[in-house]
Design a protein around this motif. Structure first.
Motif, PDB file in Angstrom:
ATOM      1  N   LEU A 119      13.199  -7.361 -13.218  1.00 28.46           N
ATOM      2  CA  LEU A 119      12.292  -6.159 -12.906  1.00 28.46           C
ATOM      3  C   LEU A 119      12.894  -5.156 -12.305  1.00 28.46           C
ATOM      4  N   TYR A 120      13.726  -5.326 -11.245  1.00 28.45           N
ATOM      5  CA  TYR A 120      14.594  -4.395 -10.531  1.00 28.45           C
ATOM      6  C   TYR A 120      15.446  -3.305 -11.551  1.00 28.45           C
ATOM      7  N   ASN A 121      16.047  -4.135 -12.409  1.00 30.14           N
ATOM      8  CA  ASN A 121      16.775  -3.461 -13.508  1.00 30.14           C
ATOM      9  C   ASN A 121      16.097  -2.640 -14.042  1.00 30.14           C
ATOM     10  N   SER A 122      14.777  -3.073 -14.534  1.00 30.94           N
ATOM     11  CA  SER A 122      14.069  -2.339 -15.593  1.00 30.94           C
ATOM     12  C   SER A 122      13.313  -0.993 -14.907  1.00 30.94           C
ATOM     13  N   VAL A 123      12.942  -1.205 -13.735  1.00 34.06           N
ATOM     14  CA  VAL A 123      12.472  -0.149 -12.856  1.00 34.06           C
ATOM     15  C   VAL A 123      13.644   0.920 -12.778  1.00 34.06           C
ATOM     16  N   GLN A 165       1.067   6.203  -7.304  1.00 31.53           N
ATOM     17  CA  GLN A 165       0.113   7.106  -7.621  1.00 31.53           C
ATOM     18  C   GLN A 165       0.462   8.370  -7.634  1.00 31.53           C
ATOM     19  N   MET A 166       1.558   8.957  -6.873  1.00 30.34           N
ATOM     20  CA  MET A 166       1.890  10.248  -6.795  1.00 30.34           C
ATOM     21  C   MET A 166       3.066  10.513  -8.175  1.00 30.34           C
ATOM     22  N   TRP A 167       3.640   9.433  -8.211  1.00 26.00           N
ATOM     23  CA  TRP A 167       4.874   9.527  -9.211  1.00 26.00           C
ATOM     24  C   TRP A 167       4.300   9.439 -10.760  1.00 26.00           C
ATOM     25  N   LYS A 168       3.181   8.745 -10.932  1.00 30.18           N
ATOM     26  CA  LYS A 168       2.692   8.374 -12.268  1.00 30.18           C
ATOM     27  C   LYS A 168       2.299   9.684 -12.949  1.00 30.18           C
ATOM     28  N   PRO A 169       1.450  10.390 -12.387  1.00 29.58           N
ATOM     29  CA  PRO A 169       0.943  11.713 -13.262  1.00 29.58           C
ATOM     30  C   PRO A 169       2.153  12.591 -13.612  1.00 29.58           C
ATOM     31  N   LEU A 170       3.044  12.706 -12.665  1.00 28.77           N
ATOM     32  CA  LEU A 170       4.055  13.595 -12.667  1.00 28.77           C
ATOM     33  C   LEU A 170       5.078  13.035 -13.895  1.00 28.77           C
ATOM     34  N   ALA A 171       5.399  11.806 -13.880  1.00 24.62           N
ATOM     35  CA  ALA A 171       6.066  11.035 -14.968  1.00 24.62           C
ATOM     36  C   ALA A 171       5.447  11.259 -16.431  1.00 24.62           C
ATOM     37  N   GLU A 172       4.283  10.761 -16.360  1.00 28.37           N
ATOM     38  CA  GLU A 172       3.577  10.862 -17.607  1.00 28.37           C
ATOM     39  C   GLU A 172       3.542  12.235 -18.346  1.00 28.37           C
ATOM     40  N   GLU A 198       0.832  -1.338  -0.103  1.00 30.32           N
ATOM     41  CA  GLU A 198       0.136   0.000   0.096  1.00 30.32           C
ATOM     42  C   GLU A 198       0.859   1.126  -0.154  1.00 30.32           C
ATOM     43  N   LEU A 199       2.084   1.267   0.719  1.00 26.62           N
ATOM     44  CA  LEU A 199       2.939   2.348   0.694  1.00 26.62           C
ATOM     45  C   LEU A 199       3.448   2.608  -0.777  1.00 26.62           C
ATOM     46  N   ALA A 200       3.865   1.416  -1.352  1.00 31.80           N
ATOM     47  CA  ALA A 200       4.392   1.586  -2.441  1.00 31.80           C
ATOM     48  C   ALA A 200       3.314   2.182  -3.595  1.00 31.80           C
ATOM     49  N   LEU A 201       2.022   1.744  -3.395  1.00 31.42           N
ATOM     50  CA  LEU A 201       0.917   2.297  -4.265  1.00 31.42           C
ATOM     51  C   LEU A 201       0.681   3.644  -4.244  1.00 31.42           C
ATOM     52  N   ASP A 202       0.730   4.063  -3.162  1.00 33.37           N
ATOM     53  CA  ASP A 202       0.800   5.638  -2.782  1.00 33.37           C
ATOM     54  C   ASP A 202       1.658   6.417  -3.601  1.00 33.37           C
ATOM     55  N   GLN A 233       6.162   2.790 -21.012  1.00 32.78           N
ATOM     56  CA  GLN A 233       7.288   2.415 -19.933  1.00 32.78           C
ATOM     57  C   GLN A 233       6.700   2.920 -18.433  1.00 32.78           C
ATOM     58  N   ILE A 234       5.846   3.909 -18.402  1.00 28.92           N
ATOM     59  CA  ILE A 234       5.316   4.341 -17.399  1.00 28.92           C
ATOM     60  C   ILE A 234       4.763   3.259 -16.550  1.00 28.92           C
ATOM     61  N   ASP A 235       3.538   2.728 -17.365  1.00 32.94           N
ATOM     62  CA  ASP A 235       2.673   1.778 -16.983  1.00 32.94           C
ATOM     63  C   ASP A 235       3.298   0.442 -16.572  1.00 32.94           C
ATOM     64  N   SER A 236       4.396   0.354 -17.325  1.00 30.74           N
ATOM     65  CA  SER A 236       5.103  -1.016 -17.149  1.00 30.74           C
ATOM     66  C   SER A 236       5.929  -0.863 -15.960  1.00 30.74           C
ATOM     67  N   THR A 237       6.495   0.268 -15.814  1.00 34.45           N
ATOM     68  CA  THR A 237       7.384   0.311 -14.453  1.00 34.45           C
ATOM     69  C   THR A 237       6.484   0.413 -13.215  1.00 34.45           C
ATOM     70  N   ILE A 238       5.277   0.898 -13.242  1.00 33.63           N
ATOM     71  CA  ILE A 238       4.324   0.564 -11.986  1.00 33.63           C
ATOM     72  C   ILE A 238       4.032  -0.835 -11.798  1.00 33.63           C
ATOM     73  N   ASP A 239       3.688  -1.542 -13.075  1.00 35.12           N
ATOM     74  CA  ASP A 239       3.520  -2.798 -12.966  1.00 35.12           C
ATOM     75  C   ASP A 239       4.722  -3.619 -12.204  1.00 35.12           C
ATOM     76  N   ASN A 240       5.771  -3.208 -12.720  1.00 38.32           N
ATOM     77  CA  ASN A 240       6.891  -3.936 -12.034  1.00 38.32           C
ATOM     78  C   ASN A 240       7.169  -3.637 -10.785  1.00 38.32           C
ATOM     79  N   ILE A 241       7.122  -2.549 -10.348  1.00 41.08           N
ATOM     80  CA  ILE A 241       7.368  -1.986  -8.800  1.00 41.08           C
ATOM     81  C   ILE A 241       6.233  -2.746  -8.063  1.00 41.08           C
ATOM     82  N   GLU A 242       5.220  -2.864  -8.427  1.00 43.51           N
ATOM     83  CA  GLU A 242       4.163  -3.909  -7.687  1.00 43.51           C
ATOM     84  C   GLU A 242       4.748  -5.075  -7.396  1.00 43.51           C
TER      85      GLU A 242
END
Length: 128
Positions: free
Chosen positions: A109-113, A59-66, A52-56, A81-90
């Motif tokens: 996954l780690y290297n990709s993120v 969610q703050m990072w995604k709109p800024l990165a996009e 949940e911390l990672a999701l929070d 890649q932004i969406d893929s990065t989010i999936d990989n972080i999860e």
């Protein structure tokens, strides 16, 4: 101009927070002997709060990165890649808690993120 600088600073801070989460996950994953078995207690006490911390943070990072990708059109980072990065972080967060995860997959996954976050930070630093 000021709006862009504030947005870039927020993206930098948000990206660095994600790096901290990733480093924590990597350390946890690499301490394989200390990982407990999958249990409901582990899930609710450790896995779920960290996820949940990672999701929070994501969610703050995604709109800024996009927004940054849309405005700056970097050569090696694209909106998909932004969406893929989010999936990989999860996946990284979840997989870091358990023994029976493929090491190669986790590190890929780690290297990709890490690549996406580092590329964004490098591009911002070069443009300032």
């Amino acid at each position: 101009m000021i709006r862009v600088e504030v947005s870039n600073m927020n993206l930098i801070m948000s990206s660095r927070e994600l790096f901290l989460i990733l480093d924590d996950c990597k350390k946890r994953f690499e301490s394989i002997n200390q990982k407990p078995e999958k249990t409901e207690e582990l899930f609710y006490q450790d896995v779920k709060p960290m996820f949940e911390l990672a999701l929070d943070k994501v969610q703050m990072w995604k709109p800024l990165a996009e927004e940054w990708v849309k405005m700056n059109k970097p050569k090696y980072i694209h909106s998909a890649q932004i969406d893929s990065t989010i999936d990989n972080i999860e996946q990284i967060v979840l997989q870091s808690f358990y023994k029976d995860i493929n090491k190669q997959r986790f590190h890929n996954l780690y290297n990709s993120v890490e690549y996406v976050l580092s590329s964004i930070l490098s591009e911002i630093e070069c443009s300032q």
